[in-house]
Write an enzyme that holds these catalytic residues in place. Structure first.
Site, PDB file in Angstrom:
ATOM      1  N   ALA A  59       0.837  -1.202   0.000  1.00 16.49           N
ATOM      2  CA  ALA A  59       0.000   0.000   0.000  1.00 16.49           C
ATOM      3  C   ALA A  59       0.872   1.252   0.000  1.00 16.49           C
ATOM      4  O   ALA A  59       2.010   1.230   0.456  1.00 16.49           O
ATOM      5  CB  ALA A  59      -0.908   0.000   1.222  1.00 16.49           C
ATOM      6  N   GLY A  60       0.308   2.345  -0.515  1.00 14.70           N
ATOM      7  CA  GLY A  60       1.002   3.627  -0.497  1.00 14.70           C
ATOM      8  C   GLY A  60       1.345   4.161  -1.865  1.00 14.70           C
ATOM      9  O   GLY A  60       1.401   5.378  -2.066  1.00 14.70           O
ATOM     10  N   MET A 110       3.785  11.435   4.795  1.00 10.02           N
ATOM     11  CA  MET A 110       2.666  11.820   3.938  1.00 10.02           C
ATOM     12  C   MET A 110       1.408  12.130   4.744  1.00 10.02           C
ATOM     13  O   MET A 110       0.715  13.112   4.490  1.00 10.02           O
ATOM     14  CB  MET A 110       2.367  10.717   2.924  1.00 10.02           C
ATOM     15  CG  MET A 110       3.546  10.345   2.034  1.00 10.02           C
ATOM     16  SD  MET A 110       4.148  11.693   0.999  1.00 10.02           S
ATOM     17  CE  MET A 110       2.849  11.769  -0.220  1.00 10.02           C
ATOM     18  N   GLY A 111       1.073  11.256   5.708  1.00 10.28           N
ATOM     19  CA  GLY A 111      -0.095  11.517   6.546  1.00 10.28           C
ATOM     20  C   GLY A 111      -1.423  11.099   5.932  1.00 10.28           C
ATOM     21  O   GLY A 111      -2.433  11.800   6.084  1.00 10.28           O
ATOM     22  N   PHE A 112      -1.423   9.943   5.255  1.00 10.77           N
ATOM     23  CA  PHE A 112      -2.675   9.400   4.689  1.00 10.77           C
ATOM     24  C   PHE A 112      -3.383  10.416   3.778  1.00 10.77           C
ATOM     25  O   PHE A 112      -4.605  10.584   3.850  1.00 10.77           O
ATOM     26  CB  PHE A 112      -3.644   8.969   5.794  1.00 10.77           C
ATOM     27  CG  PHE A 112      -3.259   7.742   6.565  1.00 10.77           C
ATOM     28  CD1 PHE A 112      -2.205   6.929   6.172  1.00 10.77           C
ATOM     29  CD2 PHE A 112      -3.973   7.384   7.706  1.00 10.77           C
ATOM     30  CE1 PHE A 112      -1.857   5.793   6.897  1.00 10.77           C
ATOM     31  CE2 PHE A 112      -3.642   6.244   8.440  1.00 10.77           C
ATOM     32  CZ  PHE A 112      -2.581   5.456   8.035  1.00 10.77           C
ATOM     33  N   ASN A 169      -4.703  -0.661   8.918  1.00  9.47           N
ATOM     34  CA  ASN A 169      -3.409  -0.002   9.130  1.00  9.47           C
ATOM     35  C   ASN A 169      -3.435   0.781  10.440  1.00  9.47           C
ATOM     36  O   ASN A 169      -4.069   1.829  10.528  1.00  9.47           O
ATOM     37  CB  ASN A 169      -3.102   0.927   7.949  1.00  9.47           C
ATOM     38  CG  ASN A 169      -1.713   1.531   8.027  1.00  9.47           C
ATOM     39  OD1 ASN A 169      -0.994   1.367   9.008  1.00  9.47           O
ATOM     40  ND2 ASN A 169      -1.334   2.247   6.980  1.00  9.47           N
ATOM     41  N   SER A 172       1.122   3.347  10.810  1.00  7.90           N
ATOM     42  CA  SER A 172       1.802   4.499  10.217  1.00  7.90           C
ATOM     43  C   SER A 172       2.275   5.418  11.335  1.00  7.90           C
ATOM     44  O   SER A 172       1.523   5.717  12.263  1.00  7.90           O
ATOM     45  CB  SER A 172       0.859   5.265   9.289  1.00  7.90           C
ATOM     46  OG  SER A 172       1.437   6.514   8.942  1.00  7.90           O
ATOM     47  N   LYS A 214      -1.832  -4.646   9.857  1.00  8.08           N
ATOM     48  CA  LYS A 214      -0.474  -4.225   9.479  1.00  8.08           C
ATOM     49  C   LYS A 214       0.189  -3.547  10.667  1.00  8.08           C
ATOM     50  O   LYS A 214      -0.350  -2.594  11.219  1.00  8.08           O
ATOM     51  CB  LYS A 214      -0.510  -3.278   8.275  1.00  8.08           C
ATOM     52  CG  LYS A 214       0.891  -2.905   7.766  1.00  8.08           C
ATOM     53  CD  LYS A 214       0.829  -2.195   6.429  1.00  8.08           C
ATOM     54  CE  LYS A 214       2.220  -1.949   5.871  1.00  8.08           C
ATOM     55  NZ  LYS A 214       2.189  -1.336   4.524  1.00  8.08           N
ATOM     56  N   SER A 316       9.350   0.528  -1.907  1.00  6.67           N
ATOM     57  CA  SER A 316      10.534   1.381  -2.026  1.00  6.67           C
ATOM     58  C   SER A 316      11.567   0.784  -2.975  1.00  6.67           C
ATOM     59  O   SER A 316      12.214   1.513  -3.735  1.00  6.67           O
ATOM     60  CB  SER A 316      11.166   1.617  -0.652  1.00  6.67           C
ATOM     61  OG  SER A 316      10.288   2.322   0.196  1.00  6.67           O
TER      62      SER A 316
END
Length: 334
Positions: A59-60, A110-112, A169, A172, A214, A316
């Site tokens: 995810a992301g 990022m902060g969702f 999630n 984070s 997660k 990544s």
């Protein structure tokens, strides 16, 4: 592949702009029929689902599910979109994404940032992809953490009919107090409430969608023990190990190495794999594990499998290596 030619240009741009441009280029290439990476099938059955191969997208990358069809052309065994929240939110102030190429690392805060769960559902409905799709759900930043379960319930109910599995999630580091949901009564209440609703939805729609948690890599042995007990108590279907780390080991003296946020990429590999190994030891094959964190070559995917993972995810590593990493990981896993 062409990515090795495009990477210097992309790395000359601000990371978030490069992210947007890469997705746009992928979408264009897909529409032109240029995205057809053939991956040898290596079916894996996990959580009652047959995955065409064990290598997925974490995810992301595609927070709103706007690029599902294009990403599917790269040959992933499964795709996870999100993190999504009940209402749209812009996330944290920019800059909030930092490359550390010397270490094959990324720091993000990022902060969702996302367009909200309703828009994601519309995007999923519009996609032609019929493969394995995970949807990662979170809470809005302005929702008090004591009311977090309400946000997760909203998202669970709205995405239930469109997901192959749903990821909760709570790990984070970029949403205030979110990680507090990994411990104590907060975790118990969250899992108990979501499991109850999952079973109600399964009965209502005659279709069972697995629920996955997660977690962060920054956990003590006691944390791992407690989380494992809760997973077993409430019969959670799977565990993704891990999210980004707050540690700066491996990037301390590098440019951007001290930026706030979660660290991902090569430096988190050992930490996340050790966390995976610890969960595998405690859970003893009672719950399937998905290994993610620092995979930048095929041998890393093998190491995750050896540590107890049934499936792996990458993100990544894609930024530094490109889509060839998918085929490399699938080929390496026997």
């Amino acid at each position: 592949m062409l990515y090795s030619l495009a990477r210097p240009m992309l790395f000359s741009l601000a990371p978030e702009r490069a992210h947007e441009l890469t997705l746009s280029m992928l979408k264009t290439a897909h529409k032109m029929g240029m995205l057809r990476q053939t991956i040898q099938p290596k079916p894996v059955t996990c959580m009652g689902i047959e995955f065409p191969n064990p290598v997925g997208l974490a995810a992301g990358l595609d927070k709103n599910g706007a690029y599902i069809d294009a990403l599917a052309g790269l040959g992933f065994g499964f795709i996870e979109i999100g993190t999504i929240t009940p209402r749209p939110q812009s996330g944290n102030p920019k800059p909030r994404l930092f490359r550390i190429p010397e270490a094959k690392a990324i720091i993000n805060r990022m902060g969702f940032n996302n367009e909200g769960v309703d828009q994601l559902v519309e995007n999923v409905k519009a996609a032609k992809f019929r493969g394995i799709l995970g949807i990662n759900i979170g809470k809005n930043a302005d929702t008090p953490v004591e009311n977090a379960v309400d946000d997760y319930l909203i998202c669970l109910e709205k995405v239930y009919n469109y997901a192959s599995y749903i990821t909760v999630n709570i790990s984070s580091p970029n949403t205030k107090n979110l990680r507090s949901l990994q411990s104590g009564d907060a975790l118990t209440e969250l899992l108990e409430t979501l499991k109850k609703r999952q079973l109600e939805l399964a009965e209502q729609y005659h279709h069972y969608v697995p629920l996955v948690l997660k977690v962060a890599p920054d956990l003590t042995h006691e944390d791992i023990q407690f989380i494992s007990e809760q997973l077993l108590t409430f019969k959670i279907d799977g565990l993704i190990v891990t999210n980004t780390t707050l540690s700066r080991e491996g990037v301390e003296n590098l440019p951007f190495g001290n930026e706030a946020g979660g660290l991902s990429g090569a430096p988190v590999f050992e930490k996340s794999t050790e966390c995976l190994r610890s969960f595998a030891k405690v859970l003893n094959d009672q719950i399937p594990l998905i290994g993610v964190g620092g995979i930048t070559q095929g041998e890393h995917a093998v190491a995750k499998k050896d540590a107890g993972a049934s499936l792996v995810q990458i993100y990544s590593g894609l930024i530094y290596t490109g889509p060839d990493l998918i085929k490399e990981c699938v080929s390496a896993i026997t």
